[in-house]
Design an enzyme around this catalytic site. Structure first.
Site, mmCIF file in Angstrom:
data_model
loop_
_atom_site.group_PDB
_atom_site.id
_atom_site.type_symbol
_atom_site.label_atom_id
_atom_site.label_comp_id
_atom_site.label_asym_id
_atom_site.label_seq_id
_atom_site.Cartn_x
_atom_site.Cartn_y
_atom_site.Cartn_z
ATOM 1 N N LYS A 1 40.052 76.955 54.700
ATOM 2 C CA LYS A 1 40.581 75.721 54.129
ATOM 3 C C LYS A 1 40.762 75.857 52.624
ATOM 4 O O LYS A 1 41.118 74.902 51.943
ATOM 5 C CB LYS A 1 39.649 74.548 54.444
ATOM 6 C CG LYS A 1 39.445 74.348 55.941
ATOM 7 C CD LYS A 1 39.162 72.927 56.291
ATOM 8 C CE LYS A 1 38.641 72.803 57.707
ATOM 9 N NZ LYS A 1 39.679 72.315 58.644
ATOM 10 N N CYS B 1 39.535 65.182 64.925
ATOM 11 C CA CYS B 1 38.099 65.450 65.128
ATOM 12 C C CYS B 1 37.223 64.406 64.458
ATOM 13 O O CYS B 1 36.120 64.725 63.969
ATOM 14 C CB CYS B 1 37.727 66.841 64.641
ATOM 15 S SG CYS B 1 38.419 68.160 65.633
ATOM 16 N N GLN C 1 36.586 70.073 53.197
ATOM 17 C CA GLN C 1 37.828 69.622 52.557
ATOM 18 C C GLN C 1 37.745 69.659 51.035
ATOM 19 O O GLN C 1 38.771 69.661 50.361
ATOM 20 C CB GLN C 1 38.180 68.199 53.004
ATOM 21 C CG GLN C 1 38.531 68.065 54.466
ATOM 22 C CD GLN C 1 39.767 68.884 54.855
ATOM 23 O OE1 GLN C 1 40.649 69.140 54.032
ATOM 24 N NE2 GLN C 1 39.801 69.333 56.104
ATOM 25 N N ASP D 1 28.976 68.349 53.684
ATOM 26 C CA ASP D 1 30.058 69.047 54.370
ATOM 27 C C ASP D 1 31.232 69.147 53.403
ATOM 28 O O ASP D 1 31.955 68.184 53.178
ATOM 29 C CB ASP D 1 30.428 68.259 55.629
ATOM 30 C CG ASP D 1 31.723 68.765 56.282
ATOM 31 O OD1 ASP D 1 32.367 69.683 55.731
ATOM 32 O OD2 ASP D 1 32.084 68.220 57.346
ATOM 33 N N HIS E 1 33.389 64.395 60.480
ATOM 34 C CA HIS E 1 34.072 65.300 61.399
ATOM 35 C C HIS E 1 33.123 65.602 62.567
ATOM 36 O O HIS E 1 31.913 65.635 62.373
ATOM 37 C CB HIS E 1 34.403 66.583 60.625
ATOM 38 C CG HIS E 1 35.279 67.551 61.347
ATOM 39 N ND1 HIS E 1 34.808 68.410 62.311
ATOM 40 C CD2 HIS E 1 36.604 67.811 61.235
ATOM 41 C CE1 HIS E 1 35.807 69.165 62.755
ATOM 42 N NE2 HIS E 1 36.910 68.814 62.120
HETATM 43 C C1 LIG Z 1 35.421 67.553 56.951
HETATM 44 C C2 LIG Z 1 35.368 68.722 57.864
HETATM 45 N N1 LIG Z 1 34.188 69.162 58.312
HETATM 46 C C3 LIG Z 1 34.081 70.231 59.125
HETATM 47 C C4 LIG Z 1 35.189 70.913 59.547
HETATM 48 C C5 LIG Z 1 35.026 72.082 60.450
HETATM 49 O O1 LIG Z 1 35.380 73.264 59.812
HETATM 50 P P1 LIG Z 1 35.593 74.602 60.641
HETATM 51 O O2 LIG Z 1 36.508 74.244 61.767
HETATM 52 O O3 LIG Z 1 36.203 75.540 59.676
HETATM 53 O O4 LIG Z 1 34.270 75.041 61.144
HETATM 54 C C6 LIG Z 1 36.451 70.488 59.105
HETATM 55 C C7 LIG Z 1 37.683 71.171 59.502
HETATM 56 O O5 LIG Z 1 38.248 70.982 60.533
HETATM 57 C C8 LIG Z 1 36.543 69.364 58.251
HETATM 58 O O6 LIG Z 1 37.727 68.929 57.821
#
Ligand SMILES: Cc1ncc(COP(=O)(O)O)c(C=O)c1O
Ligand SMILES: Cc1ncc(COP(=O)(O)O)c(C=O)c1O
Lengths: 137, 405, 405, 137
Positions: free
Chosen positions: C227, C365, C204, C201, C124
């Site tokens: 999430k 993203c 998900q 990370d 991401h």
């Molecule tokens: C795999 C992953 N990493 C990071 C993020 C970023 O999370 P957040 O937008 O809650 O900071 C997301 C969500 O969009 C994600 O799906």
């Protein structure tokens, strides 16, 4: 006020759909399909209008003091929107284009394409028409 | 004061009905955080119950609605502080993150060894430590403007410590410990004449005075929603567009990019460049209702009411034996830090709590100021728009009773 | 699946009663953000209505109650991910801030010119851009592990790009675009053998798989409450105590200090050192109820239900003409990114929305991943515990109808 | 189980206050006032127990194998708490001190002094007693 009457025509055309979003989108796509075929050669960087999720190409010809637009998009719905803008702006003088205020969009139940959402290109499309008009004044 | 609908206002804040240790709650800890009207609370529930969605990139109806409501808050705050454009409004978690964003981003390109930064002795730790950190990292010099015995910025001292190396001044608009309203317009003018970047910490000011960033003409203005009847977890950095444009982003991630390539990334337009990741959507939306609440009552009416209450409190408090107020500027809001002879603030805080009165005790995150006054802490009464003269009376009586024990 | 009380679960989520464009909402955008059960929403209202207060330093009853509830969430999350101690749990705004905290803090002392950082092609943006930023600042080399055509980490490639200069590996546990569950335990083991810091990370993964950070044995694990059925604006960085101890703070301000002197400042103990300023108190408290909700249903039961739903969806989706799923690992969760021949995802997203179905469209993203597959975007269905086979059917029928238009 | 009985005594003493916080705090302060006068010379760094908002000093004497504590605080309520701890721990052997589990605090309605709140020093006070006991074992 010719530009007003085109927008009113459009609003009338959509009226039968009664604000049903699905039918409205379908009708939009049909309108897009009716656009004149766009010259593939004109799909170049300088003619692109960038939305977040769709691409639009816009070109024009000038005849006497009027501008005539043609355009295309990689998405059917945006192409439909584009066709409406072309219908409104084509065949007008630069001054007329710059003087035209768009008001039809809310009245055909497509408010979602205006405002703060950045994922659509309506505003960028509209701007592109105006920039072309400005640069030809 | 007649026209200020204090009774109905108190009903708007559900927490004010609480009993604390069998007494009615008297909430005098507003400088730490304010209470929230029902409309703010409901707007957050309503978001989660009706249109919760991630924003900006979705094409579905929930995403569209959430995005629009989120961005409406931006427009609202833009008008509330009279910024020029929505691009100048960046959402953060609060004042602390806001100041860190500024110090860290400017630190990456604006400051070089030997440059000087000026703060004051009355700053909150959140307007000290970020500058200490960047000063240490970049070898900058950090200066503190003296505070007078009355609790005012010493303007002469300020003028004296400005030098050709001064790059930035960061000052609190209203002191959370003293209540002092600083002459920020005058100070910013001096900054602007000397080409010095100005940062104003508006954490305490945003709910209790009129904020007009164009009139102040500062480069940055920072605030927290939770101190202005809004939810925790939301703040704002106002920055002049020209500066925000040239500043590098603070955090990287989703939403703040235009295009991500392995070879390199281009950043999004303002203000999104500074808003990496999923923001605090629910609370940003709730924040709008807090501003609505303030606007519906009218900032001027609120200030008028609070000023009158401040004067009343000041008079009554001074009738307590051995009571000493720290911070006696003629231009202050209803924040009273005090000591009582032979009565430790910690005991006082606990004993008042037993009567349902919430005051804050300690250094109020302003240790350098405490050091300056040779104190290790104070008790603090801080007032808000729902407080009343009756509450002040109850407080004063309670303290007097404690003293007569 | 019989025992999974899907009907009563659906009633717990008020938004699921919504009508979108005259249709029942079918919410398939769970990877962007999940919906919230009433208990989470109510706990936030309850906080603001009953005991809203700033935390940690207050001695009055509201402050005490708010502090205790806030810290209970920390204990809850500590147990939920099986950390050793509460000191290893740092609250942030979300995954994005978490990764920035790590990259920025480690950047200040761990990395030197020429050091290497490894991420993967499926990351991401929030796990790419922070590393690009620090790599640029410190002249580090950033490498990306290849992703196979099926959408899996190429483990051989990973082993090949590790070098004696590799200082850190940051990898997604479950891909938000592909649904792939990565073999993080294996990868972390390789990191640990080679003295490489590992960051996972978990944005998900946290709601859809069992997280045991001691078992994974990673140095950092990062997640977002929104999430996992919790509110927006809250996230967690888990970090091994030893590393967190030696790391410099990310932000400076109130709460993260022990003592502030003009001459210098000493920092607070863990985890407070990393929690500058007033935190998002209301939502941290709400987050606890989200974890309670998951625990009451039982993570194992949830996973079992979601796996069955995933299998059902996979079969049904593949019955659509011209349907191509991007990401076909045998180990994946119910996330389906797809393209349909001659049907742009943007049109699809809008047309489905007209039927009340919320899917996400675009690059999710993960632009480098899109580039890898030569796509500029996909539509994405992502499932959660309240979704049903009937919803999948409605989706599949709707798409088929659109194709037959 | 002598240490149990002291805590039970304390609980009994507080029972008449019926959980009224104000009276409880007042009684605590009275107990603090009854502590033996602390030697000002002993108010030095090594004897300090730091809470967030109050300071405590603690010293001890050893006689035979028993420890006898004296202490002081700059705040009256903390001094009251301290007096309870002294009552519980004084005159015990190191082993007895280390074996003593505190349970009285919740039962006298002062739960607020335990747990996650860092603004009080009860836990640090208790630890100081145990550290002294450990170092004398
Ligand atoms: C795999 C992953 N990493 C990071 C993020 C970023 O999370 P957040 O937008 O809650 O900071 C997301 C969500 O969009 C994600 O799906
Ligand atoms: C003057 C001042 N500055 C900064 C802050 C920090 O604000 P926050 O904790 O919301 O980040 C506060 C509040 O405590 C404050 O009163």
């Amino acid at each position: 006020m010719k530009e007003m009457s085109i927008q009113k025509e459009i609003i009338d055309d959509f009226k039968v759909l009664d604000g049903d979003l699905e039918m409205t989108l379908n009708y939009l796509m049909e309108l897009g399909e009716k656009l004149d075929v766009f010259n593939e050669k004109d799909k170049k960087e300088e003619n692109i209008v960038k939305g977040c999720q769709s691409k639009v190409w816009l070109t024009y010809k000038k005849s006497e003091d009027k501008l005539f637009f043609s355009g295309d998009s990689n998405t059917a719905i945006t192409k439909g929107l584009l066709s409406l803008l072309i219908r409104i702006f084509s065949g007008k003088s630069c001054k007329e284009i710059l003087d035209t205020k768009l008001f039809f969009i809310g009245d055909i139940g497509l408010n979602r394409f205006i405002g703060t959402q950045r994922s659509n290109g309506l505003e960028s499309m509209e701007n592109k028409f105006r920039i072309i008009a400005l640069s030809n004044k | 004061m007649n026209s200020f609908p204090i009774n109905s206002i108190r009903k708007d804040f559900p927490i004010l009905k609480s009993k604390i240790n069998n007494h009615d709650l008297v909430y005098f800890d507003n400088a730490a955080t304010t209470q929230k009207p029902q409309s703010v609370i409901d707007s957050i529930s309503n978001y989660y119950e009706k249109y919760n969605s991630n924003i900006h990139r979705g094409v579905h109806s929930l995403a569209e609605k959430a995005t629009n409501e989120f961005e409406k808050t931006r427009t609202k705050i833009k008008k509330f502080i009279n910024a020029k454009s929505n691009t100048e409004i960046v959402f953060t978690r609060g004042t602390t993150e806001g100041i860190n964003l500024i110090s860290s981003s400017l630190g990456k390109y604006k400051f070089s060894e030997g440059d000087e930064i000026i703060i004051s002795e009355m700053e909150h730790h959140s307007n000290i430590v970020p500058w200490q950190m960047i000063a240490k990292e970049k070898n900058l010099k950090l200066n503190m403007i003296n505070v007078t015995d009355e609790g005012k910025i010493d303007l002469n001292d300020f003028k004296n410590i400005i030098s050709s190396k001064t790059k930035l001044v960061s000052l609190v608009h209203i002191s959370n410990t003293l209540g002092t309203v600083n002459p920020i317009k005058e100070i910013v003018e001096i900054c602007n004449t000397n080409n010095i970047i100005s940062v104003i910490d508006g954490a305490q000011a945003s709910a209790h005075s009129v904020i007009d960033v164009q009139n102040i003409n500062c480069d940055f203005y920072v605030l927290s929603a939770h101190k202005m009847y809004g939810p925790t977890g939301v703040g704002v950095v106002y920055g002049k567009e020209k500066l925000l444009e040239e500043m590098p982003p603070y955090m990287g991630g989703g939403e703040m990019i235009k295009e991500v390539k392995f070879s390199g990334t281009s950043y999004n337009d303002l203000p999104y460049k500074f808003e990496a990741g999923t923001p605090n959507i629910g609370d940003v939306i709730g924040f709008k209702e807090a501003i609505n609440y303030i606007e519906n009552l009218g900032k001027d009416q609120i200030i008028q009411y609070e000023d009158k209450l401040r004067d009343y409190a000041q008079k009554e408090l001074n009738s307590i034996d051995g009571f000493r107020i720290i911070g006696n500027s003629e231009n202050k809001i209803g924040i009273f830090s005090f000591t009582i002879e032979n009565f430790h603030y910690y005991d006082l805080g606990l004993l008042l709590d037993a009567k349902g009165i919430a005051v804050r005790t300690g250094h109020h995150c302003t240790q350098p100021l405490m050091d300056k006054y040779n104190l290790d802490g104070t008790a603090r009464v801080s007032l808000a728009l729902y407080n009343t003269e009756e509450e002040v009376d109850f407080f004063v009586d309670s303290v007097k009773n404690l003293l007569n024990r």
